[in-house]
Design an enzyme around this catalytic site. Structure first.
Site, short mmCIF file in Angstrom:
data_model
loop_
_atom_site.label_atom_id
_atom_site.label_comp_id
_atom_site.label_asym_id
_atom_site.label_seq_id
_atom_site.Cartn_x
_atom_site.Cartn_y
_atom_site.Cartn_z
N HIS A 1 -0.74 -1.19 5.53
CA HIS A 1 0.14 -2.20 6.16
C HIS A 1 1.03 -1.53 7.21
CE1 HIS A 1 2.62 -5.65 6.63
NE2 HIS A 1 2.44 -6.18 5.44
N GLU B 1 -2.94 -3.67 10.91
CA GLU B 1 -3.19 -3.18 9.56
C GLU B 1 -4.68 -3.09 9.25
OE1 GLU B 1 -1.04 -5.91 7.02
OE2 GLU B 1 0.26 -6.44 8.71
#
Length: 233
Positions: free
Chosen positions: A105, A208
């Protein structure tokens, strides 16, 4: 590559002056400095007491992404003058097949998100979570941000590039991670996040690398490895 533990973080240093910090909690990368500039966004309101995931850096999403319904989870970071490599290794020590999602992330620090562009997503299908998960085909050569964006791009090529908007470009080379999420909360969502400053959304973009559109199946006794390399070019 020298490494030392300081204040519950592992600090990596490179002879070029590049550095990276990895929080022991969650193995989250919280800083990456290359060519004298911080490249990673961490909210000034991020909670670091271990009660929840750090808002920013490169948190690991595992074993599910979003709200979907016994695995070891080591994470490795390699630092060079202009690049940061993160590798995730999953081993299924059970006898039954295990299914999971995973995502790196990555929050990138940017001077103005409206001047940022992401290249390499053209012709990829994506699920637009802002529009209730409706599926679209990306027709733009460059993906830009001008409002809330929360998209899951599926079966994305292994090489992407992010033009930060100040003359700097960060290349993303992913390995064994099929998908890419692009996220910026914009005004209203930023205000709704307790650990995110109301005025911080213009200075970040999440790009991500992960496998989240479909489950990864891992048979008993088997291992899986995926990761990414971020490079300043």
């Amino acid at each position: 590559m020298p490494a030392q533990e300081i204040n519950k973080s592992v600090v990596l240093t490179h002879p070029s002056g590049a550095t990276a910090n990895v929080a022991l909690y969650g193995a989250t990368v919280t800083s990456w400095v290359a060519e004298g500039e911080e490249r990673i966004f961490v909210s000034k309101k991020a909670i670091r007491d271990g009660s929840k995931a750090i808002r920013g850096g490169i948190p690991i999403v595992f074993p599910v992404f979003g709200t979907s319904e016994k695995v070891k989870l080591p994470q490795h970071v390699a630092l060079s003058e202009k690049s940061l490599k993160t590798t995730l290794v999953v081993k299924n020590e059970d006898i039954d097949t295990f299914e999971f999602n995973t995502l790196l992330h990555t929050y990138l620090l940017v001077p103005d998100v409206e001047k940022v562009s992401v290249k390499g997503l053209e012709s990829c299908h994506y699920l637009d979570k802002v529009k209730g998960g409706e599926k679209f085909l990306e027709s733009n050569d460059l993906v830009t941000i001008g409002s809330e964006v929360d998209r899951v791009y599926c079966n994305v090529p292994d090489h992407l590039s992010v033009n930060i908007g100040n003359g700097s470009v960060i290349d993303i080379t992913k390995s064994n991670l099929r998908d890419t999420v692009v996220w910026n909360p914009w005004v209203e969502k930023a205000q709704a996040l307790a650990d995110f400053g109301d005025d911080e959304y213009p200075n970040m973009i999440c790009v991500e690398a992960g496998s989240v559109a479909e489950w990864v199946k891992l048979a008993g006794g088997q291992s899986w490895t995926g990761g990414q390399v971020l490079t300043v070019v």
